[in-house]
Design an enzyme around this catalytic site. Sequence first.
Site, PDB file in Angstrom:
ATOM      1  N   ASP A 179     -76.012  18.042 -23.767  1.00  0.00           N
ATOM      2  CA  ASP A 179     -77.067  18.061 -24.789  1.00  0.00           C
ATOM      3  C   ASP A 179     -77.085  19.427 -25.482  1.00  0.00           C
ATOM      4  O   ASP A 179     -77.232  19.513 -26.698  1.00  0.00           O
ATOM      5  CB  ASP A 179     -78.426  17.774 -24.138  1.00  0.00           C
ATOM      6  CG  ASP A 179     -78.393  16.470 -23.348  1.00  0.00           C
ATOM      7  OD1 ASP A 179     -78.218  15.422 -23.971  1.00  0.00           O
ATOM      8  OD2 ASP A 179     -78.503  16.515 -22.112  1.00  0.00           O
ATOM      9  N   HIS A 207     -82.193  14.659 -18.899  1.00  0.00           N
ATOM     10  CA  HIS A 207     -81.053  14.191 -19.700  1.00  0.00           C
ATOM     11  C   HIS A 207     -81.344  12.750 -20.109  1.00  0.00           C
ATOM     12  O   HIS A 207     -80.865  11.787 -19.525  1.00  0.00           O
ATOM     13  CB  HIS A 207     -79.748  14.278 -18.897  1.00  0.00           C
ATOM     14  CG  HIS A 207     -78.606  13.608 -19.606  1.00  0.00           C
ATOM     15  ND1 HIS A 207     -78.111  14.075 -20.798  1.00  0.00           N
ATOM     16  CD2 HIS A 207     -77.891  12.497 -19.320  1.00  0.00           C
ATOM     17  CE1 HIS A 207     -77.138  13.272 -21.207  1.00  0.00           C
ATOM     18  NE2 HIS A 207     -76.983  12.307 -20.324  1.00  0.00           N
TER      19      HIS A 207
HETATM   20  P1  NAX Z   1     -66.787   5.187 -15.506  1.00  0.00           P
HETATM   21  O1  NAX Z   1     -67.429   3.876 -15.272  1.00  0.00           O
HETATM   22  O2  NAX Z   1     -65.570   5.279 -16.338  1.00  0.00           O
HETATM   23  O3  NAX Z   1     -66.430   5.864 -14.107  1.00  0.00           O
HETATM   24  C1  NAX Z   1     -67.326   5.896 -13.053  1.00  0.00           C
HETATM   25  C2  NAX Z   1     -66.506   5.867 -11.790  1.00  0.00           C
HETATM   26  O4  NAX Z   1     -67.394   6.041 -10.700  1.00  0.00           O
HETATM   27  C3  NAX Z   1     -65.790   4.529 -11.574  1.00  0.00           C
HETATM   28  O5  NAX Z   1     -64.401   4.772 -11.378  1.00  0.00           O
HETATM   29  C4  NAX Z   1     -66.439   3.953 -10.334  1.00  0.00           C
HETATM   30  O6  NAX Z   1     -65.551   3.223  -9.514  1.00  0.00           O
HETATM   31  C5  NAX Z   1     -66.929   5.229  -9.643  1.00  0.00           C
HETATM   32  N1  NAX Z   1     -67.997   5.012  -8.700  1.00  0.00           N
HETATM   33  C6  NAX Z   1     -69.020   4.119  -8.749  1.00  0.00           C
HETATM   34  N2  NAX Z   1     -69.781   4.189  -7.639  1.00  0.00           N
HETATM   35  C7  NAX Z   1     -69.233   5.170  -6.883  1.00  0.00           C
HETATM   36  C8  NAX Z   1     -69.554   5.704  -5.626  1.00  0.00           C
HETATM   37  N3  NAX Z   1     -70.581   5.242  -4.909  1.00  0.00           N
HETATM   38  N4  NAX Z   1     -68.772   6.696  -5.132  1.00  0.00           N
HETATM   39  C9  NAX Z   1     -67.718   7.155  -5.822  1.00  0.00           C
HETATM   40  N5  NAX Z   1     -67.349   6.680  -7.034  1.00  0.00           N
HETATM   41  C10 NAX Z   1     -68.104   5.692  -7.544  1.00  0.00           C
HETATM   42  O7  NAX Z   1     -67.942   6.147 -16.070  1.00  0.00           O
HETATM   43  P2  NAX Z   1     -67.790   7.583 -16.767  1.00  0.00           P
HETATM   44  O8  NAX Z   1     -67.640   7.400 -18.221  1.00  0.00           O
HETATM   45  O9  NAX Z   1     -66.782   8.391 -16.044  1.00  0.00           O
HETATM   46  O10 NAX Z   1     -69.275   8.161 -16.526  1.00  0.00           O
HETATM   47  C11 NAX Z   1     -69.716   8.488 -15.225  1.00  0.00           C
HETATM   48  C12 NAX Z   1     -71.206   8.757 -15.223  1.00  0.00           C
HETATM   49  O11 NAX Z   1     -71.529   9.854 -16.084  1.00  0.00           O
HETATM   50  C13 NAX Z   1     -72.059   7.575 -15.724  1.00  0.00           C
HETATM   51  O12 NAX Z   1     -73.193   7.448 -14.883  1.00  0.00           O
HETATM   52  C14 NAX Z   1     -72.506   8.058 -17.090  1.00  0.00           C
HETATM   53  O13 NAX Z   1     -73.705   7.434 -17.497  1.00  0.00           O
HETATM   54  C15 NAX Z   1     -72.673   9.534 -16.843  1.00  0.00           C
HETATM   55  N6  NAX Z   1     -72.729  10.416 -18.016  1.00  0.00           N
HETATM   56  C16 NAX Z   1     -73.524  11.505 -17.929  1.00  0.00           C
HETATM   57  C17 NAX Z   1     -73.622  12.415 -18.958  1.00  0.00           C
HETATM   58  C18 NAX Z   1     -74.504  13.613 -18.845  1.00  0.00           C
HETATM   59  O14 NAX Z   1     -74.628  14.360 -19.845  1.00  0.00           O
HETATM   60  N7  NAX Z   1     -75.168  13.893 -17.713  1.00  0.00           N
HETATM   61  C19 NAX Z   1     -72.893  12.196 -20.245  1.00  0.00           C
HETATM   62  C20 NAX Z   1     -71.716  11.279 -20.090  1.00  0.00           C
HETATM   63  C21 NAX Z   1     -71.947  10.092 -19.200  1.00  0.00           C
HETATM   64  O15 NAX Z   1     -72.639   9.118 -19.919  1.00  0.00           O
END
Ligand code: NAX
Length: 345
Positions: A179, A207
């Site tokens: 952000d 966030h």
């Molecule tokens: P993806 O869905 O591409 O990747 C997430 C990965 O996490 C997947 O490979 C999944 O298998 C794995 N996963 C799920 N549960 C798990 C667990 N219990 N232990 C280990 N791995 C696990 O998502 P991606 O685009 O990489 O985003 C990841 C997270 O970041 C999401 O929650 C998203 O909303 C969040 N974000 C946060 C942001 C921030 O500014 N704080 C911005 C970007 C993003 O939206």
Amino acid sequence: MCGAGSRARIGYAQILPEVRMKAPIRVAVTGAAGNIGYSLLWRLASGNCFGDDQPMILQLLEITPVMERLNGVVMELVDSAFPLVHDIVATDDVNTAFRDADAIFLVGSRPRSKDMDRADLVAANGPIFVGQGKAIGESASRDVKVITVGNPANTNCLIARANATGLDGSCFSAMTRLDQNRAVGQVAAKLGVPAAQVQDVFVWGNHSDKMYPDLRKAVASELPAMGQLDLAWVREEFRRTVATRGKAIIMARGASSAASAASAAVDHMRDWWKGTNGRIVSMAIPSQGWYDVPEGLVFSFPVTVDASGTISVVEGLEIDAYTRDRIVENIQDLESERSAVAELI
Ligand code: NAX
């Protein structure tokens, strides 16, 4: 071979002499086979975060059904032949992933689907951070630095911290740096200057679309930014653009922010690891009552970090009525998330 609970080892016949000078640190990344992981791992491995003289052991966590995909990521890391990467551990076991970790990136969580509102997301992801918090408390280094990226980031951090017995709250943070970087990008574009000329922009709160990017201390080209910007633009278009940027990227790209999120995570951890040298940045950390934010809420504040890695909230900023209203909105937002996960903390 890489598989559930197994380790993929990499040995380099030749390691540069200057690389040998430091002992490797252990860096854990969850959700390592996801979109953010795919950008983040290459930035970490190339030295962008901890320095180009700091070797590391990467400890990568995924859920069991995704281990084969993680195996592919590990193969690509091996094929990148990074001199700083001394070993790679790929696992679906939380304690293995966090063992002796010096830095942890909590990225993995379930992304929000079309039919989910924020409350559904909180409920779906909260339990993940109970188990991960416990494992961090049991296995990580006692002065580990944890950044929570997976959404809802602030509340996931709150849950992990509450379950990490024996670790101080100062080990935990959530990311609002994306952000902040978005806000810097908008100001730089508006004034027609490079982003490096815009400093001391920070974000208050959650966030979420309630977060408040504050430009009152911001400097652009060494002059106060507010003196160069129209107040109506700052309070309306600027704030709306920053708050809804994630959605705009999904609309345009067909996928959520990944490279910019990874870049922000690197910025956050690098500043924590090396210090900000007086610059003000945003980090969401467990409140100790600063600016009347209730104790324990993981809230984004303006902070500086000294060379030893101690985070200090910038205190004594004037809180006018507009800013107070924004802070109160964010407190309410985070308190409602906290009540939704009351049984997990
Ligand atoms: P993806 O869905 O591409 O990747 C997430 C990965 O996490 C997947 O490979 C999944 O298998 C794995 N996963 C799920 N549960 C798990 C667990 N219990 N232990 C280990 N791995 C696990 O998502 P991606 O685009 O990489 O985003 C990841 C997270 O970041 C999401 O929650 C998203 O909303 C969040 N974000 C946060 C942001 C921030 O500014 N704080 C911005 C970007 C993003 O939206």
